[in-house]
Design an enzyme around this catalytic site. Structure first.
Site, PDB file in Angstrom:
ATOM      1  N   SER A  92      -7.288  -2.727   6.263  1.00 16.28           N
ATOM      2  CA  SER A  92      -6.607  -2.258   7.477  1.00 16.28           C
ATOM      3  C   SER A  92      -6.092  -0.827   7.326  1.00 16.28           C
ATOM      4  O   SER A  92      -5.488  -0.287   8.261  1.00 16.28           O
ATOM      5  CB  SER A  92      -5.419  -3.178   7.805  1.00 16.28           C
ATOM      6  OG  SER A  92      -5.850  -4.478   8.131  1.00 16.28           O
ATOM      7  N   GLY A 105      -0.289  -3.728   5.101  1.00 13.08           N
ATOM      8  CA  GLY A 105      -1.224  -4.823   5.306  1.00 13.08           C
ATOM      9  C   GLY A 105      -1.733  -4.861   6.729  1.00 13.08           C
ATOM     10  O   GLY A 105      -2.180  -3.855   7.292  1.00 13.08           O
ATOM     11  N   THR A 113       0.865  -1.153   0.000  1.00 11.71           N
ATOM     12  CA  THR A 113       0.000   0.000   0.000  1.00 11.71           C
ATOM     13  C   THR A 113       0.909   1.212   0.000  1.00 11.71           C
ATOM     14  O   THR A 113       2.102   1.085   0.200  1.00 11.71           O
ATOM     15  CB  THR A 113      -0.862  -0.055   1.278  1.00 11.71           C
ATOM     16  OG1 THR A 113      -1.530  -1.310   1.330  1.00 11.71           O
ATOM     17  CG2 THR A 113      -1.892   1.037   1.343  1.00 11.71           C
TER      18      THR A 113
END
Length: 560
Positions: free
Chosen positions: A443, A464, A371
């Site tokens: 998350s 994550g 991410t």
């Protein structure tokens, strides 16, 4: 207890040690941008310098990351925005990916009901309907001030002139070369037979053409027309299920951020389908009664307390959190102060609580890892905290032929089978089962903090399952351990997520005596190389802005 800090000179080596002087990050008078890539940071800052607001800069930065940072930056994924305007107005945009209409609960199971390895992570079926472009379009409609096409243009220019690869970027591309070959039916341009080297230029010509269509036609430049045709053709070729109707019907959702208090600070974060905001507030309220500052940073008492709170919160996450448009998330119950107090009743200072004895809370009444994150504050005090993702590194590794962008593998964030872990080891249940047009649980924890109603901090991270705990610990590093923003994002981290029952730590994060004492309390310790890549902005007492860029990657803070 001795407070431990990580001096900037030793950050790259990630070795925990003691230090007396504070190390500040980049300090600016009135505006700041912190992202995972220097090119994206510069593009965002350029927008601010020419009079754009934080949300204009966020749009330009997101498109720039899609070019400069393909491991996580994207137009083929999705994400979340949390914003706070200078006048105190707050909001949250959910541009998370959605399951295609043809998705079904058992799509990743074989005839015996077992999960088919790789199907939810490394195939055309792994992709949810992308939300990033629609998200940028919605941000512009509500909060933008500069013409949309002018915000996409810097990314087009960058794609055409090429990105000069850092050592880390070249290594990452080489490390995933076999996956690019295996997961594609054509040869994507991220492959180079002789291997990428530091200083090579990576051109994104097909992606530049897609960005030109987006600049000219807004969201329709992606969700209809030539780009949509290329994406759907890729799906048909590889056995995927995203259709033209899925693309046309995708829309981001404006949501109310979750808010809560930690001492004198107001925490503003992302609501479901992100688990991040609720989990972060749970963690902060659970540890608030304890004197963490006195315990000391990375001391046994602190690590034990935080790990015990984390295991309880992740047990709740596995059962109670999902897409609120499909599942009645018990948000008020999860954040109720009496409930959180009761959750910690079984906490013992002298011993770890086995995860098998920790279950999700039960309510009698229901309420009616790769991410990227970036933070922006503009000259007026508007703040944007944005986390976007492809899920795994380079997503599914599937590149849309002729379009030059990678597709996500976010379908793995659903619970393919109750109780079975995903690629991050997270388990889930009915709340997060696969359903058509449902958003998968996340998350991601983009967060803004105020103190006495004034902007105090903007923070977030990739990682994550570790995102929530990384943001949690970074906040405590500043508030409880008196760290600067740079020290807080660079400091070594640890993580507990209920299952598996272990504390995961960065190498060298804890002193040998602390490790021994934790093991004596019953904790299992597992070491890994790094956790997260936190970016943050802190408002200093004199009103200046400090940008903290995590040295674990090629992150950069810049301001003026």
């Amino acid at each position: 207890m001795v407070k431990r800090y990580i001096p900037l000179a030793l950050i790259i080596l990630l070795s925990a040690c003691q230090s007396t002087p504070h190390i500040r990050g980049v300090v600016a008078e009135k505006m700041m941008v912190v992202t995972a890539h220097p090119d994206a940071t510069q593009i965002g800052l350029d927008v601010l310098k020419r009079g754009g607001n934080a949300y204009d800069a966020a749009i330009a930065t997101q498109f720039a990351l899609a070019v400069a940072y393909p491991i996580a930056g994207n137009i083929g994924g999705g994400g979340f925005l949390v914003y706070r305007k200078f006048n105190g107005e707050t909001g949250a945009l959910d541009f998370r990916e959605k399951a295609p209409a043809a998705a079904n609960r058992d799509m990743f199971l074989d005839s015996a009901g077992n999960i088919v390895a790789g199907l939810s992570t490394s195939s055309h079926l792994a992709s949810g309907v992308p939300g990033s472009v629609d998200g940028m379009w919605e941000i512009h409609k509500k909060l933008g001030s500069i013409p949309f096409k002018d915000l996409v243009q810097p990314a087009i220019d960058l794609a055409e002139r090429g990105v000069i690869l850092t050592e880390r970027e070249a290594r990452n591309l080489n490390d995933y070369s076999e996956s690019f070959k295996t997961n594609n039916l054509h040869s994507p341009y991220l492959l180079k037979e002789s291997g990428w080297k530091t200083g090579d230029t990576l051109f994104h010509r097909d992606l530049a053409n897609v960005l030109k269509r987006i600049a000219a036609n807004g969201r329709d430049g992606f969700y209809t027309g030539a780009t949509a045709d290329l994406l759907v053709a890729e799906m048909k070729k590889g056995g995927g299920i995203i259709t033209h109707d899925d693309l046309k019907s995708y829309h981001s959702v404006w949501r109310e951020p979750v808010k809560g208090q930690y001492k004198n600070y107001t925490i503003i974060s992302m609501p479901p389908p992100s688990s991040g905001g609720i989990a972060l507030l749970q963690l902060l309220k659970m540890v608030e009664p304890y004197n963490i500052s006195k315990y000391g940073w990375q001391e046994t008492s602190t690590v034990h307390l935080l790990a015990e709170a984390e295991r309880r919160v992740y047990a709740d996450r596995a059962t109670h959190l999902g897409d609120p448009d499909f599942y009645n998330v018990p948000q008020k119950n999860l954040l109720d102060k009496d409930y959180l107090k009761n959750r910690m009743r079984s906490f013992q200072t002298g011993a770890a609580t086995p995860s098998e004895k920790i279950k999700a809370g039960v309510f009698k009444k229901k309420e009616s890892e790769e991410t990227t994150h970036f933070c922006i504050v503009d000259r007026w005090g508007n703040a944007a905290s944005v986390t976007t993702t492809l899920n795994d590194n380079y997503g599914s590794k599937v590149m849309v032929e002729g379009a030059g962008f990678l597709l996500n593998n976010e379908m793995d964030d659903f619970s393919a089978k109750p109780g079975e872990p995903n690629i991050f080891g997270l388990v889930g249940g009915v709340a997060n089962q696969i359903e058509p047009q449902k958003r998968m649980l996340s998350s991601m924890t983009p967060t803004i903090i105020t103190k006495w109603d004034d902007l105090f901090m903007v923070v977030g991270t990739p990682g994550g399952a570790t995102i929530i705990t990384s943001v949690f610990q970074t906040i405590l590093n500043v508030i409880e351990h008196d760290m600067t923003m740079q020290e807080a994002v660079a400091a070594k981290r640890f993580h507990h997520q209920w299952l598996p029952d272990q504390i995961t730590i960065e190498e060298g994060a804890l002193e040998p005596d602390v490790l021994k004492e934790l093991e004596e309390k019953g904790h299992k310790i597992v070491t890994r190389d790094r956790i997260g890549n936190v970016e943050g902005i802190l408002v200093l007492p004199d009103g200046k802005l400090e940008g903290g860029a995590d040295p674990r990657a090629d992150s950069k803070a810049a301001g003026e």
